[in-house]
Design a protein around this motif. Structure first.
Motif, PDB file in Angstrom:
ATOM      1  N   GLU A  74     -35.690 -29.405 -18.052  1.00 55.89           N
ATOM      2  CA  GLU A  74     -36.184 -28.594 -16.935  1.00 55.89           C
ATOM      3  C   GLU A  74     -37.226 -29.361 -16.140  1.00 55.89           C
ATOM      4  N   ILE A  75     -37.140 -29.256 -14.813  1.00 53.35           N
ATOM      5  CA  ILE A  75     -38.154 -29.838 -13.938  1.00 53.35           C
ATOM      6  C   ILE A  75     -39.250 -28.801 -13.720  1.00 53.35           C
ATOM      7  N   VAL A  76     -40.469 -29.165 -14.064  1.00 50.84           N
ATOM      8  CA  VAL A  76     -41.610 -28.265 -13.937  1.00 50.84           C
ATOM      9  C   VAL A  76     -42.693 -28.965 -13.123  1.00 50.84           C
ATOM     10  N   GLY A  77     -43.810 -28.273 -12.895  1.00 50.56           N
ATOM     11  CA  GLY A  77     -44.932 -28.877 -12.196  1.00 50.56           C
ATOM     12  C   GLY A  77     -45.378 -28.054 -11.008  1.00 50.56           C
ATOM     13  N   ILE A  78     -46.407 -28.534 -10.330  1.00 43.21           N
ATOM     14  CA  ILE A  78     -47.002 -27.813  -9.209  1.00 43.21           C
ATOM     15  C   ILE A  78     -45.989 -27.552  -8.111  1.00 43.21           C
ATOM     16  N   ASP A  79     -45.299 -28.600  -7.658  1.00 44.00           N
ATOM     17  CA  ASP A  79     -44.336 -28.430  -6.568  1.00 44.00           C
ATOM     18  C   ASP A  79     -43.185 -27.516  -6.967  1.00 44.00           C
ATOM     19  N   ALA A  80     -42.736 -27.646  -8.219  1.00 43.66           N
ATOM     20  CA  ALA A  80     -41.639 -26.792  -8.694  1.00 43.66           C
ATOM     21  C   ALA A  80     -42.042 -25.322  -8.641  1.00 43.66           C
ATOM     22  N   GLU A  81     -43.271 -25.009  -9.051  1.00 51.57           N
ATOM     23  CA  GLU A  81     -43.714 -23.611  -9.062  1.00 51.57           C
ATOM     24  C   GLU A  81     -44.030 -23.093  -7.664  1.00 51.57           C
ATOM     25  N   VAL A  82     -44.635 -23.937  -6.819  1.00 46.37           N
ATOM     26  CA  VAL A  82     -44.907 -23.501  -5.448  1.00 46.37           C
ATOM     27  C   VAL A  82     -43.588 -23.285  -4.704  1.00 46.37           C
ATOM     28  N   GLY A  83     -42.629 -24.202  -4.884  1.00 43.48           N
ATOM     29  CA  GLY A  83     -41.333 -24.045  -4.245  1.00 43.48           C
ATOM     30  C   GLY A  83     -40.625 -22.774  -4.674  1.00 43.48           C
ATOM     31  N   LYS A  84     -40.683 -22.468  -5.967  1.00 47.25           N
ATOM     32  CA  LYS A  84     -40.067 -21.245  -6.485  1.00 47.25           C
ATOM     33  C   LYS A  84     -40.760 -20.001  -5.916  1.00 47.25           C
ATOM     34  N   ALA A  85     -42.077 -20.045  -5.792  1.00 49.60           N
ATOM     35  CA  ALA A  85     -42.812 -18.906  -5.239  1.00 49.60           C
ATOM     36  C   ALA A  85     -42.442 -18.679  -3.776  1.00 49.60           C
ATOM     37  N   ILE A  86     -42.233 -19.767  -3.040  1.00 52.37           N
ATOM     38  CA  ILE A  86     -41.804 -19.650  -1.641  1.00 52.37           C
ATOM     39  C   ILE A  86     -40.412 -19.019  -1.574  1.00 52.37           C
ATOM     40  N   ALA A  87     -39.498 -19.491  -2.413  1.00 52.23           N
ATOM     41  CA  ALA A  87     -38.144 -18.933  -2.439  1.00 52.23           C
ATOM     42  C   ALA A  87     -38.180 -17.433  -2.754  1.00 52.23           C
ATOM     43  N   ASP A  88     -39.005 -17.052  -3.704  1.00 56.64           N
ATOM     44  CA  ASP A  88     -39.140 -15.638  -4.046  1.00 56.64           C
ATOM     45  C   ASP A  88     -39.608 -14.829  -2.838  1.00 56.64           C
ATOM     46  N   LYS A  89     -40.578 -15.360  -2.096  1.00 58.70           N
ATOM     47  CA  LYS A  89     -41.080 -14.678  -0.903  1.00 58.70           C
ATOM     48  C   LYS A  89     -39.965 -14.465   0.118  1.00 58.70           C
ATOM     49  N   LEU A  90     -39.054 -15.432   0.202  1.00 62.04           N
ATOM     50  CA  LEU A  90     -37.984 -15.374   1.199  1.00 62.04           C
ATOM     51  C   LEU A  90     -36.743 -14.659   0.693  1.00 62.04           C
ATOM     52  N   GLY A  91     -36.771 -14.199  -0.555  1.00 63.06           N
ATOM     53  CA  GLY A  91     -35.625 -13.514  -1.114  1.00 63.06           C
ATOM     54  C   GLY A  91     -34.453 -14.432  -1.399  1.00 63.06           C
ATOM     55  N   LEU A  92     -34.747 -15.685  -1.753  1.00 63.46           N
ATOM     56  CA  LEU A  92     -33.711 -16.679  -1.992  1.00 63.46           C
ATOM     57  C   LEU A  92     -33.753 -17.159  -3.436  1.00 63.46           C
ATOM     58  N   SER A  93     -32.611 -17.630  -3.940  1.00 61.03           N
ATOM     59  CA  SER A  93     -32.600 -18.380  -5.188  1.00 61.03           C
ATOM     60  C   SER A  93     -33.218 -19.750  -4.916  1.00 61.03           C
ATOM     61  N   PHE A  94     -33.488 -20.498  -5.970  1.00 62.32           N
ATOM     62  CA  PHE A  94     -34.218 -21.767  -5.816  1.00 62.32           C
ATOM     63  C   PHE A  94     -33.526 -22.861  -6.608  1.00 62.32           C
ATOM     64  N   ALA A  95     -33.370 -24.024  -5.987  1.00 59.79           N
ATOM     65  CA  ALA A  95     -32.768 -25.178  -6.656  1.00 59.79           C
ATOM     66  C   ALA A  95     -33.606 -26.415  -6.391  1.00 59.79           C
ATOM     67  N   ILE A  96     -33.676 -27.293  -7.395  1.00 60.30           N
ATOM     68  CA  ILE A  96     -34.382 -28.564  -7.263  1.00 60.30           C
ATOM     69  C   ILE A  96     -33.372 -29.693  -7.413  1.00 60.30           C
ATOM     70  N   SER A  97     -33.354 -30.609  -6.456  1.00 57.78           N
ATOM     71  CA  SER A  97     -32.481 -31.778  -6.510  1.00 57.78           C
ATOM     72  C   SER A  97     -33.336 -33.020  -6.726  1.00 57.78           C
TER      73      SER A  97
END
Length: 272
Positions: A74-97
């Motif tokens: 699993e990819i974790v870290g500050i950017d991973a969590e901030v990105g996921k929080a943004i996706a949640d705000k927008l009502g979107l699923s989240f993927a990391i490449s």
């Protein structure tokens, strides 16, 4: 030396932390579902382009602890969590490449990824190719040397062999200041550190947070008290996808205002 003014520098230094830069060879994608229903995601994303419908895809290089790194698979870290929080705000699923650091802007510009987050510094050259969000964190470029080194400040780097991660701001700044002949480039920060411990180079210039991790893991190395440069981190977007930039920027602003971003940073970067 190049210096950039930053709003959160004192927090960074107090927290002994960390970009820009990164480099890795794993091209992998990690997807998480935010629990929103598909109709909500589709409606939210109607005004902007996404690489995958209903999913916010973040391009990164997952070798930049604590901003992005692997914990098992699993990819974790500050950017991973901030990105996921943004996706949640927008009502979107989240993927990391996960990709090489210097491929991120290309992936974003071509639409293969929606945004780039990798402890990425805003620079004039990068702004020619992508648009950036507001700043969400700040970074310091630090200098790692062996204990007993005659390098005591950035002014002592002239004539030295400097190790950097290819494509990072450490690479850009040092090349500009000291020329191509001074540079030894590596795809990963760990490779640069290995070269330093083997005596192949004289120092490594890299962001302070991973620098702290490298020094903790390698006896006989230290970080100079004087930083090489200070910089802002932001999210990169394709020039022609301003609607997505605006939507993410609004969500990010809310997450900064309500303390979510700071709480994520504090989770990974703690004061001594």
């Amino acid at each position: 030396m190049k210096k950039f003014s930053i709003a959160m520098l004192s927090m960074l230094l107090a927290g002994s932390m960390l970009l820009t830069g990164c480099g890795g060879n794993n091209a992998q994608t990690q997807t998480t579902d935010n629990g929103q229903d598909e109709s909500n995601a589709a409606q939210t994303g109607a005004d902007y382009k996404l690489a995958v419908d209903g999913t916010l895809t973040m391009a990164t290089n997952a070798f930049f602890e604590p901003y992005e790194y692997y914990e098992g698979e699993e990819i974790v870290g500050i950017d991973a969590e901030v990105g996921k929080a943004i996706a949640d705000k927008l009502g979107l699923s989240f993927a990391i490449s996960d990709m090489e650091f210097d491929s991120i802007i290309t992936a974003v510009s071509s639409g293969k990824a929606d945004m780039g987050m990798a402890g990425m510094t805003v620079t004039p050259d990068r702004e020619k190719n992508v648009n950036f969000s507001q700043t969400y964190a700040t970074g310091v470029q630090s200098i790692i040397v062996p204990e007993g080194s005659d390098i005591a400040s950035p002014d002592d780097l002239a004539g030295k062999k400097i190790g950097v991660q290819q494509g990072t701001t450490g690479d850009l700044y040092c090349t500009d200041d000291f020329g191509e002949d001074a540079m030894s480039r590596y795809s990963k920060g760990t490779d640069a550190i290995m070269a330093l411990t083997q005596g192949k180079i004289d120092c490594v210039v890299i962001d302070n947070a991973p620098a702290q991790k490298y020094v903790e893991a390698n006896e006989g190395l230290k970080i100079l008290d004087t930083a090489y440069a200070e910089e802002d981190y932001a999210i990169a977007f394709a020039k022609d996808n301003t609607a997505l930039k605006d939507a993410v920027d609004a969500a990010l602003g809310e997450l900064i205002a309500d303390g979510t971003v700071q709480s994520i940073i504090d989770k990974y970067i703690t004061a001594d």
